[in-house]
Design an enzyme around this catalytic site. Structure first.
Site, PDB file in Angstrom:
ATOM      1  N   SER A 256       0.827  -1.203   0.000  1.00  0.00           N
ATOM      2  CA  SER A 256       0.000   0.000   0.000  1.00  0.00           C
ATOM      3  C   SER A 256       0.857   1.247   0.000  1.00  0.00           C
ATOM      4  CB  SER A 256      -0.917   0.018   1.230  1.00  0.00           C
ATOM      5  OG  SER A 256      -1.803  -1.085   1.228  1.00  0.00           O
ATOM      6  N   SER A 294      -3.279  -3.864  -2.778  1.00  0.00           N
ATOM      7  CA  SER A 294      -2.594  -2.609  -2.478  1.00  0.00           C
ATOM      8  C   SER A 294      -3.614  -1.513  -2.211  1.00  0.00           C
ATOM      9  CB  SER A 294      -1.691  -2.201  -3.654  1.00  0.00           C
ATOM     10  OG  SER A 294      -0.908  -1.081  -3.322  1.00  0.00           O
ATOM     11  N   ASP A 296      -4.081   2.160  -2.229  1.00  0.00           N
ATOM     12  CA  ASP A 296      -3.402   3.315  -2.812  1.00  0.00           C
ATOM     13  C   ASP A 296      -4.309   4.533  -2.687  1.00  0.00           C
ATOM     14  OD1 ASP A 296      -1.371   1.483  -3.673  1.00  0.00           O
ATOM     15  OD2 ASP A 296      -2.657   0.957  -5.357  1.00  0.00           O
TER      16      ASP A 296
END
Length: 377
Positions: A256, A294, A296
């Site tokens: 992340s 992830s 983001d």
């Protein structure tokens, strides 16, 4: 009373802090790695935006706890009473960004922004709320939208122990100041991993010339994601043999990143959301792929609270360029400044500087700023 106790604990922790080893490692521009075409601010940091403050609490305990808290304050006053316009952009939503729906609904933030580890989000938020409720003038407050972002530092940190405590939040808030920002393996970046190497906290800025509006854009990142590291277009990860989906290494692409964008440009929530989305362009240039696991996220805010004369849509492009460049460079700084860390599940090495420079030179990507025309300021 609780706030006073926490601040006293924070002062004690700060007094015993050790000098940062990141001081011996370079930033991108120290290596001649100049990103983009726009000039940085004087500090090349998010604190180039007047009034913005950053503070860290680094939590290292025993052999397994490697985490921390990073606090970003839009200004030096009471953020709840003097809210700033804000917006959020999501590249991939696998995360625990606390407070996002109210930011989107009202277009403002009312607390400092905290970054920490995944399973510490709620503890950090609870401590933040306790501290804010104790401030003068907050006696009748019955709702606070604490803004806390995270990345999962569970490789180096015993994340299940949830080691962030109220005094760590107080320490980060109490340490928040303008000026240079500590980078690398500090605060919320203490236990992070990026592209298979040590990640961390990084920052950068861009100062637009007067002909393009004269505004400043600053970025701070907490890097903890995978992909194929690319620096100014040079395939560093590929050349050094460490990249996502490489079977021999068993390297994962997940992870992340938290990106915080500050600007003094007069932008409302709609324009800030447009700006936040362009930060993802800078993230992509580093080799990130916004993979399934992830988280983001970009949080963008403006320190201009008047909103009388907003930047028009057709004047936003220089700000878009600025935020993409600053995000890309902040990620490089987060890794270049990070040191090797041994923690919960082993050791994560820092970027090998000599080998990185060899790759950058092989692809001719250092010193690009020397080819730009003078008078950009």
């Amino acid at each position: 009373m609780l706030r006073l106790v926490l601040l006293a604990l924070a002062a004690t922790l700060a007094a015993h802090a050790q000098p940062s080893p990141e001081a011996d490692r370079p930033r991108a521009r120290d290596l001649g790695l100049a990103v983009g075409i726009l000039p940085p601010g004087p500090l090349n940091a998010i604190t180039d935006v007047a009034g913005v403050r950053v503070g860290h609490a680094t939590v290292v305990e025993g052999d397994a706890v490697r985490t921390g808290v990073t606090a970003i304050l839009p200004h030096g006053g009471n953020v709840y009473a003097e809210r700033v316009p804000a917006a959020v952009a999501v590249g991939n939503g696998y995360g625990k960004l606390l407070g996002v729906t109210q930011i989107r609904e009202l277009g403002e933030i009312e607390t400092p922004i905290l970054l920490t580890c995944t399973l510490c989000v709620w503890r950090a938020a609870d401590a933040l709320v306790e501290i804010l409720l104790e401030q003068p003038g907050m006696e009748e407050v019955r709702s606070i939208n604490a803004v806390v972002g995270e990345t999962n530092d569970g490789v180096l940190n015993d994340i299940r122990s949830r080691p962030v405590r109220p005094e760590h939040v107080a320490e980060a808030l109490g340490a928040a100041s303008g000026g240079p920002v500590a980078e690398g393996s500090v605060g919320a970046g203490t236990g992070t991993v990026a592209f298979g190497w040590k990640g961390g906290i990084g920052t950068a800025s861009r100062a637009l010339p007067a002909t393009l509006g004269g505004h400043t854009v600053g970025v701070l990142v907490q890097s903890n994601f995978g992909g194929v590291l690319t620096m100014n277009g040079a395939p560093v990860g590929r050349e050094l043999g460490q990249f996502a989906f490489q079977q021999a290494l068993g390297e994962s692409a997940d992870g992340s990143v938290m990106i915080v964008v500050a600007t003094d440009a007069p932008l409302d929530a709609r324009l800030l959301e447009r700006l936040a989305h362009r930060a993802l362009a800078g993230l992509a240039r580093t080799g990130a792929a916004f993979t399934n696991g992830s988280g983001d996220y970009v949080i963008a805010f403006s320190t201009d609270r008047d909103g009388d004369a907003l930047v028009p849509n057709d004047a936003m492009s220089p700000l878009f360029q600025a935020v993409a460049e600053a995000t890309e460079e902040a990620i490089y700084n987060s890794m270049l400044r990070a040191t090797t860390v041994t923690g919960h599940r082993g050791t994560i090495e820092s970027l090998p500087l000599d080998r990185v420079v060899e790759v950058l030179d092989a692809y001719g990507v250092r010193g690009w700023d020397r080819s730009l025309p003078p008078g950009r300021e």
